[in-house]
Design a protein around this motif. Structure first.
Motif, PDB file in Angstrom:
ATOM      1  N   ALA A 171      72.979  52.140  87.163  1.00  0.00           N
ATOM      2  CA  ALA A 171      71.712  51.969  87.874  1.00  0.00           C
ATOM      3  C   ALA A 171      71.961  51.480  89.300  1.00  0.00           C
ATOM      4  CB  ALA A 171      70.814  50.987  87.128  1.00  0.00           C
ATOM      5  N   TYR A 172      72.904  50.576  89.454  1.00  0.00           N
ATOM      6  CA  TYR A 172      73.242  50.033  90.774  1.00  0.00           C
ATOM      7  C   TYR A 172      74.653  49.479  90.713  1.00  0.00           C
ATOM      8  CZ  TYR A 172      73.385  46.687  94.684  1.00  0.00           C
ATOM      9  OH  TYR A 172      73.748  45.982  95.800  1.00  0.00           O
ATOM     10  N   ILE A 173      75.422  49.795  91.743  1.00  0.00           N
ATOM     11  CA  ILE A 173      76.774  49.238  91.827  1.00  0.00           C
ATOM     12  C   ILE A 173      77.141  49.068  93.297  1.00  0.00           C
ATOM     13  CG2 ILE A 173      77.952  51.491  91.764  1.00  0.00           C
ATOM     14  CD1 ILE A 173      80.126  50.088  90.012  1.00  0.00           C
ATOM     15  N   SER A 174      77.759  47.949  93.617  1.00  0.00           N
ATOM     16  CA  SER A 174      78.128  47.678  95.002  1.00  0.00           C
ATOM     17  C   SER A 174      79.232  46.628  95.047  1.00  0.00           C
ATOM     18  CB  SER A 174      76.909  47.162  95.781  1.00  0.00           C
ATOM     19  OG  SER A 174      77.259  46.791  97.110  1.00  0.00           O
ATOM     20  N   VAL A 239      73.928  48.323  84.725  1.00  0.00           N
ATOM     21  CA  VAL A 239      74.079  49.606  84.016  1.00  0.00           C
ATOM     22  C   VAL A 239      73.165  49.645  82.806  1.00  0.00           C
ATOM     23  CG1 VAL A 239      76.435  49.935  84.824  1.00  0.00           C
ATOM     24  CG2 VAL A 239      76.054  48.762  82.665  1.00  0.00           C
ATOM     25  N   ASN A 240      72.779  50.856  82.434  1.00  0.00           N
ATOM     26  CA  ASN A 240      71.935  51.077  81.280  1.00  0.00           C
ATOM     27  C   ASN A 240      72.750  51.612  80.122  1.00  0.00           C
ATOM     28  OD1 ASN A 240      69.454  50.499  82.757  1.00  0.00           O
ATOM     29  ND2 ASN A 240      69.767  52.486  83.754  1.00  0.00           N
ATOM     30  N   LYS A 241      72.323  51.307  78.934  1.00  0.00           N
ATOM     31  CA  LYS A 241      72.926  51.911  77.755  1.00  0.00           C
ATOM     32  C   LYS A 241      72.596  53.400  77.736  1.00  0.00           C
ATOM     33  CE  LYS A 241      73.108  51.477  72.705  1.00  0.00           C
ATOM     34  NZ  LYS A 241      72.691  50.674  71.542  1.00  0.00           N
ATOM     35  N   SER A 242      73.606  54.218  77.802  1.00  0.00           N
ATOM     36  CA  SER A 242      73.400  55.665  77.865  1.00  0.00           C
ATOM     37  C   SER A 242      73.059  56.188  76.479  1.00  0.00           C
ATOM     38  CB  SER A 242      74.645  56.355  78.408  1.00  0.00           C
ATOM     39  OG  SER A 242      74.481  57.752  78.391  1.00  0.00           O
ATOM     40  N   ILE A 243      71.891  56.826  76.351  1.00  0.00           N
ATOM     41  CA  ILE A 243      71.472  57.331  75.034  1.00  0.00           C
ATOM     42  C   ILE A 243      72.241  58.581  74.644  1.00  0.00           C
ATOM     43  CG2 ILE A 243      69.171  56.323  75.175  1.00  0.00           C
ATOM     44  CD1 ILE A 243      68.105  59.041  76.002  1.00  0.00           C
TER      45      ILE A 243
END
Length: 247
Positions: A171-174, A239-243
Motif C-alpha cells: 500500500a505504501y513503502i518509502s 502492506v495488505n494481506k493479499s487475497i
C-alpha cells in the motif's frame, strides 16, 4: 538482540530523539489506517512495550516477543496480553484474528524473514494490514548492526520482493529518516574505520536530542501524505494481506 540492549532501550525509549520521532511517525500512520476502538492489534517483537500503551485507544492490543527480558520490561509499560513467541514458529493466535500487525525493526533479526512474514500473515484478517520497518542499505552496516544481531539491511526492492513472496500487496513503502541519512552515513563510515564500538543509542545532550527529534519528526508530514523519499536510514511500509496468495 543481546539482553543488555533491552536495559538500554527501556531507559531511552521515552526520551531519546530516535525513539520519540519514530513513534510519532508510526502513530500517525496507524491513526490513518484504523478507525474505531474495537480493532485487534498485534505488536510482533514488542520489545520493552513502550508503543503498546499508545495503541490501547484503538482496541485490543497484544504484544509478542522472543525475549523474556523484553517482556519483563513490557509488563512495566503495559497491562495487557503479552506472550513469549518465536516468529519463525507458529504464532499462538487464531487464523484471521488480527486487524493490524506491527513489526518494527524485527524481521532483519530473523534467519528466514519470509517465514516470519508468512506466520504474521496467517493471523491477519482478510482485510488485515501489516506495518513494518527495517534498517536500510548494507552500506550503513556498522557495529550497531552486529550488536543488535541483524542478519541484513534492505533496499526497497529487496523488502518489496520478500513482502510479495510472503503474500502481501504494497500500500505504501518509502525510505525514512531521510534528513539525517548523510550525517549518519558519514558517522558510521568513520566509526567503522576507527573500530569505534560505542552504541548509536547513547543519549546526546538535551539540546542535540531536541534538535534531532525536531528534524526527524518533520518526516511525519511526508509519511502522512505518502511521499516516497529517495533514501533513508530505514524503510517503512504498510502492506495488505493479499487475497490472491495462499497461506
Amino acid at each position: 538482540m543481546q539482553d543488555n540492549l533491552y536495559d538500554e532501550m527501556y531507559q531511552l525509549e521515552e526520551k531519546h530523539w530516535w525513539f520519540k520521532s519514530k513513534r510519532k511517525i508510526i502513530l500517525e500512520l496507524i491513526n490513518q489506517e484504523l478507525s474505531g476502538t474495537e480493532n485487534e492489534i498485534l505488536d510482533c517483537g514488542c520489545g520493552c512495550g513502550c508503543l503498546l500503551k499508545y495503541l490501547k485507544i484503538y482496541g485490543n492490543v497484544k504484544g509478542i516477543d522472543y525475549s523474556a527480558r523484553a517482556l519483563a520490561y513490557s509488563k512495566k509499560n503495559f497491562d495487557g496480553d503479552l506472550v513469549q513467541s518465536d516468529l519463525l514458529k507458529k504464532v499462538e493466535l487464531p487464523d484471521e484474528s488480527v486487524d493490524l500487525a506491527i513489526a518494527l525493526d524485527v524481521i532483519e533479526h530473523l534467519e528466514d524473514d519470509e517465514l516470519g512474514l508468512k506466520n504474521i500473515r496467517r493471523v491477519l484478517k482478510t482485510n488485515g494490514k501489516l506495518l513494518v520497518t527495517v534498517p536500510a542499505f548494507k552500506q550503513l552496516w556498522s557495529y550497531h548492526d552486529v550488536e543488535h544481531m541483524h542478519k541484513r539491511r534492505y533496499t526497497i526492492k529487496q523488502l518489496e520482493r520478500v513482502l510479495k513472496k510472503s503474500g502481501y500487496s504494497i500500500a505504501y513503502i518509502s525510505y525514512y529518516n531521510f534528513w539525517l541519512f548523510l550525517p549518519i552515513y558519514v558517522a558510521r563510515k568513520i566509526k567503522n574505520k576507527i573500530n569505534d564500538c560505542e552504541s548509536d543509542a547513547s543519549m546526546p545532550s538535551p539540546f542535540v536530542n531536541f534538535l534531532l527529534e525536531k528534524i526527524f519528526s518533520t518526516e511525519t508530514f511526508f509519511c502522512r501524505h505518502r511521499v516516497k523519499m529517495p533514501v533513508g536510514v530505514s524503510i517503512i511500509a504498510i502492506v495488505n494481506k493479499s487475497i490472491e496468495s495462499s497461506n
